[in-house]
Structure formats: C-alpha cells, structure tokens
Scaffold this motif. Sequence first.
Motif, PDB file in Angstrom:
ATOM      1  N   ASN A  60      45.843  34.789  51.812  1.00  0.00           N
ATOM      2  CA  ASN A  60      44.846  35.771  51.354  1.00  0.00           C
ATOM      3  C   ASN A  60      44.842  35.807  49.828  1.00  0.00           C
ATOM      4  O   ASN A  60      45.699  35.182  49.186  1.00  0.00           O
ATOM      5  N   GLY A  61      43.906  36.561  49.267  1.00  0.00           N
ATOM      6  CA  GLY A  61      43.766  36.605  47.810  1.00  0.00           C
ATOM      7  C   GLY A  61      44.881  37.369  47.120  1.00  0.00           C
ATOM      8  O   GLY A  61      45.146  37.144  45.926  1.00  0.00           O
ATOM      9  N   THR A  62      45.520  38.279  47.840  1.00  0.00           N
ATOM     10  CA  THR A  62      46.641  39.031  47.252  1.00  0.00           C
ATOM     11  C   THR A  62      47.846  38.111  47.086  1.00  0.00           C
ATOM     12  O   THR A  62      48.449  38.038  46.007  1.00  0.00           O
ATOM     13  N   LEU A  65      47.688  35.702  44.154  1.00  0.00           N
ATOM     14  CA  LEU A  65      48.159  36.240  42.867  1.00  0.00           C
ATOM     15  C   LEU A  65      49.687  36.310  42.818  1.00  0.00           C
ATOM     16  O   LEU A  65      50.302  35.909  41.827  1.00  0.00           O
ATOM     17  N   THR A  86      39.330  47.533  39.137  1.00  0.00           N
ATOM     18  CA  THR A  86      39.380  46.349  39.986  1.00  0.00           C
ATOM     19  C   THR A  86      39.996  46.778  41.304  1.00  0.00           C
ATOM     20  O   THR A  86      40.484  47.912  41.434  1.00  0.00           O
ATOM     21  N   PHE A  87      40.010  45.865  42.273  1.00  0.00           N
ATOM     22  CA  PHE A  87      40.688  46.186  43.529  1.00  0.00           C
ATOM     23  C   PHE A  87      42.198  46.276  43.272  1.00  0.00           C
ATOM     24  O   PHE A  87      42.766  45.535  42.466  1.00  0.00           O
ATOM     25  N   ALA A  89      44.780  45.209  44.609  1.00  0.00           N
ATOM     26  CA  ALA A  89      45.643  44.025  44.741  1.00  0.00           C
ATOM     27  C   ALA A  89      45.942  43.360  43.393  1.00  0.00           C
ATOM     28  O   ALA A  89      46.993  42.742  43.234  1.00  0.00           O
ATOM     29  N   THR A  90      45.023  43.473  42.436  1.00  0.00           N
ATOM     30  CA  THR A  90      45.253  42.822  41.135  1.00  0.00           C
ATOM     31  C   THR A  90      46.547  43.343  40.518  1.00  0.00           C
ATOM     32  O   THR A  90      47.418  42.558  40.110  1.00  0.00           O
ATOM     33  N   VAL A 132      39.731  39.818  35.689  1.00  0.00           N
ATOM     34  CA  VAL A 132      39.059  39.785  36.993  1.00  0.00           C
ATOM     35  C   VAL A 132      37.591  39.485  36.724  1.00  0.00           C
ATOM     36  O   VAL A 132      36.982  40.109  35.851  1.00  0.00           O
ATOM     37  N   ASP A 154      41.715  36.233  38.195  1.00  0.00           N
ATOM     38  CA  ASP A 154      41.510  36.791  39.531  1.00  0.00           C
ATOM     39  C   ASP A 154      40.021  36.615  39.847  1.00  0.00           C
ATOM     40  O   ASP A 154      39.170  37.397  39.426  1.00  0.00           O
ATOM     41  N   ALA A 156      38.727  36.481  42.900  1.00  0.00           N
ATOM     42  CA  ALA A 156      38.531  36.837  44.318  1.00  0.00           C
ATOM     43  C   ALA A 156      37.063  37.082  44.638  1.00  0.00           C
ATOM     44  O   ALA A 156      36.608  36.803  45.744  1.00  0.00           O
ATOM     45  N   GLN A 157      36.332  37.619  43.660  1.00  0.00           N
ATOM     46  CA  GLN A 157      34.936  37.994  43.912  1.00  0.00           C
ATOM     47  C   GLN A 157      33.953  36.986  43.319  1.00  0.00           C
ATOM     48  O   GLN A 157      32.763  37.294  43.220  1.00  0.00           O
ATOM     49  N   SER A 174      39.833  34.998  47.169  1.00  0.00           N
ATOM     50  CA  SER A 174      39.976  35.647  48.471  1.00  0.00           C
ATOM     51  C   SER A 174      38.801  35.203  49.337  1.00  0.00           C
ATOM     52  O   SER A 174      37.672  35.114  48.850  1.00  0.00           O
ATOM     53  N   TYR A 176      38.147  36.989  52.128  1.00  0.00           N
ATOM     54  CA  TYR A 176      37.861  38.184  52.924  1.00  0.00           C
ATOM     55  C   TYR A 176      36.368  38.149  53.284  1.00  0.00           C
ATOM     56  O   TYR A 176      35.533  37.762  52.443  1.00  0.00           O
ATOM     57  N   LYS A 179      33.218  38.291  50.855  1.00  0.00           N
ATOM     58  CA  LYS A 179      33.169  37.598  49.561  1.00  0.00           C
ATOM     59  C   LYS A 179      32.043  36.551  49.533  1.00  0.00           C
ATOM     60  O   LYS A 179      31.524  36.163  50.577  1.00  0.00           O
ATOM     61  N   GLY A 187      41.961  34.864  54.269  1.00  0.00           N
ATOM     62  CA  GLY A 187      42.258  33.551  53.700  1.00  0.00           C
ATOM     63  C   GLY A 187      42.242  33.652  52.190  1.00  0.00           C
ATOM     64  O   GLY A 187      41.681  34.600  51.626  1.00  0.00           O
TER      65      GLY A 187
HETATM   66  C1  LIG Z   1      39.501  41.540  42.580  1.00  0.00           C
HETATM   67  C2  LIG Z   1      40.293  41.300  43.835  1.00  0.00           C
HETATM   68  N1  LIG Z   1      41.545  40.830  43.744  1.00  0.00           N
HETATM   69  C3  LIG Z   1      42.279  40.566  44.832  1.00  0.00           C
HETATM   70  C4  LIG Z   1      41.769  40.783  46.103  1.00  0.00           C
HETATM   71  C5  LIG Z   1      42.679  40.545  47.277  1.00  0.00           C
HETATM   72  O1  LIG Z   1      42.177  39.639  48.209  1.00  0.00           O
HETATM   73  P1  LIG Z   1      42.620  39.730  49.749  1.00  0.00           P
HETATM   74  O2  LIG Z   1      41.936  40.904  50.352  1.00  0.00           O
HETATM   75  O3  LIG Z   1      42.151  38.428  50.343  1.00  0.00           O
HETATM   76  O4  LIG Z   1      44.104  39.839  49.785  1.00  0.00           O
HETATM   77  C6  LIG Z   1      40.459  41.252  46.244  1.00  0.00           C
HETATM   78  C7  LIG Z   1      39.787  41.445  47.520  1.00  0.00           C
HETATM   79  O5  LIG Z   1      40.048  41.984  48.477  1.00  0.00           O
HETATM   80  C8  LIG Z   1      39.700  41.537  45.087  1.00  0.00           C
HETATM   81  O6  LIG Z   1      38.459  42.013  45.164  1.00  0.00           O
END
Ligand SMILES: Cc1ncc(COP(=O)(O)O)c(C=O)c1O
Length: 362
Positions: A60-62, A65, A86-87, A89-90, A132, A154, A156-157, A174, A176, A179, A187
């Motif tokens: 996954n995107g988390t 990172l 930002t989300f 997870a960053t 991001v 980052d 992801a988007q 990401s 998700y 996206k 993934g």
């Molecule tokens: C900016 C950003 N970073 C990280 C993530 C983490 O990705 P994931 O949900 O696949 O773990 C997301 C999305 O969910 C995101 O929007």
Amino acid sequence: MKKIPLVDVKAQYAPLLQELRERISDVLDSGEFILGPNVKAFEREAAAFLGVPQTVGVANGTDALVLVLDALGIGPGDEVICPAFTFYATAESIARRGATPVFADIDAATLNLDPADVAARVTGRTRAIIPVHLFGRPAPLAELAELGVTIVEDAAQAFGAGGTATTGVASTYSFYPTKNLFGIGDGGLVAFTDEELAERVRMLRFHGSRDKVDFQFIGYNSRLDEIQAAALRVFLPRLTGWNASRREAAARYAELGLGEACELPEDEPGHVYHLFVSRSPERERLRAALADAGIASGVYYETPLHLQPALRYLGYEPGSLPETERAAAENFSVPLWAGVPPDVQERVVAVIREAASVGVSS
Ligand SMILES: Cc1ncc(COP(=O)(O)O)c(C=O)c1O
C-alpha cells in the motif's frame, strides 16, 4: 433524481470488466499469487511509464513511505519535513520510523508545500523532505531541491502528474481504489531514481531478504500481490487517457462558471486532478445545497495533521500553520472522475451558483 457520487470508480472500469476477468482468471490458472509474473511485468511497465529506472511493488502507499524512510536509514533523532495538509499516512510513516515529523505550511494558491516555509524549518537534524503532490497537483520540486535535502515524493494522489517522479530519490504511490491509477483492493509502488535504494526497498518488502534463505535486515512483509498487479496492468495503458479526461472535466467546471461561486483550483499543465478541490468561506452552505440536490461533496483534512490527537506530542498549537488551517476550513470537492458526464457537471455548477447567489443577495 439519480444521486451523484463524488467519484464513480465503477463507471471507470465498467468497459474493462471482460479484460479484468480474463486477467484474474489467468492468475487463478497459474497458481502464482506472490511476486509472480504480473508484479514483475507491472514494475517494468510502471517504470517505463514514469520514466525511472526501477519500481518496486508494495502492499500500500503507507508502507511505500515507511520502507523508503527505513531504506534511507531514517529513525529516532531525525527530522523529516512534510505538510500538515495531507492524508495522515504522510506523517504517520515518519513517526512510525521513530523520526520526528516537522510540519511546514502550504502555499494558499496551490495547497502544496510553501518552499520558503520549508527552508525556514531545515535544521542540522533534517534528513528528508516529503512533498505531497496534493490532489494531483505537482509540488514545487525544483525549488525544494535547491535546499539540498533528500526528497521523497509522496505521489499517492498523482500517478503520471507532469514533472513528478524524477526529482526525488524515490516517489511513492497508492493504488487505493479512488486514486488516479487504482487497484481492486490495496496496493502501492515506489519509483526510484536511486537504484541502490531500490534494491534495499526490494529486500525490505520481503523480510530483508533476496532469496528467503539469507535475511540481511529486519524487514517487512509488504508486497503487491499478483491479482492487484494483473488489474493494474489493465488500467495502466488507460491512465494517460483518464488523466486527460480529468483535466478536461476540470476545464469544464471553469467554463461553466463555477469560479464565480467559489475559488477554483488554479490550473497548471502537470495537474491530473485526483480531486477537484475548490475553496469557499461559505462551504457549509454550498455543501448543504449539494446534499439537498443529491450531489456528494467532500472536505479534506478538516483537522490538519499538526492538530491530530496522535501527533499532539509534537507540540503544535492552533494558529501555528495559518494557511494550512485556512485551507482546512474552506476546502471542498465536487464530483470528478475520468469520464464524468458533462450534464452531471452542469447540475453541480447550477446548484452551487444558485446557493452562492442566495448568499450575495441576503
Ligand atoms: C497523500 C497520501 N499519502 C499516503 C497515502 C497512503 O496510501 P494507502 O492508503 O495506500 O496506504 C494516501 C492515500 O490513502 C495519500 O492520499
């Protein structure tokens, strides 16, 4: 009247169902589910698409990172600068490594990191910056690169956003399912300009091993799986068309006069509009009118990261990142996806314009 969703992922893959079923069927026939031919092929195809030497598929995107920060040796005592708009997870990925997230404010026009504010927060302990590419808009990489600090993008988007993926040592994605490039489950991917770093992340995703015999580092189990890779290989060749369609839809919102009712996201050529996020001090009234008309809307990062309970230990107070907090209070998104029908956009604009003009005359 039919409800309008914010994003209609199903409408995007509906024309591809037959092909998806065949590719998934091939995976079932092969009996290879982990790091098989689809992951290898997707990693090559994604690298070619992004213009980088290597990519590594992860869960996954988390994790993307976390694994990059680990591979860079970032941990306790280190600082990493990132936005608070930002989300989660960053910043979570930085804290997960035991390092300290340092939040910089954003530029009001782009909603991306403000390079001047980033520069002011660089210290002797700064090990990396994570810009991001928010909502699909490329962050100011050239200006950030001038600071001479390692950059991890980052993205992801922002798969395929212009000017991204080749400045930092790595860019993370990401898949998700909302996206720009999405899977049919979780993934992620890391694209590398630095090949040594790629090799380390490739091992980290597999318990720190190349061969499951010798374990060189304390790693993770974080792999993109074959079914996701098979689906992504169906979607990747469509991405350029999808991103162009998103850009057309964004231009249509402007042409329809949405900008007279709220502040639209400023365009730039590389922007791929993962989301169409506008601003208005009156957003609650506009969103209520949309909801009454059966139209979904969204708000992002209403409590920005520096004010999140889990990150309170960092000591940020309300008011410490003024542009971030203003964006958090004013932003809202309206429906946009690749192939969004023009009449849907017309309905959205008509409702917002009417709600906004009520505000003007009262
Ligand atoms: C900016 C950003 N970073 C990280 C993530 C983490 O990705 P994931 O949900 O696949 O773990 C997301 C999305 O969910 C995101 O929007």
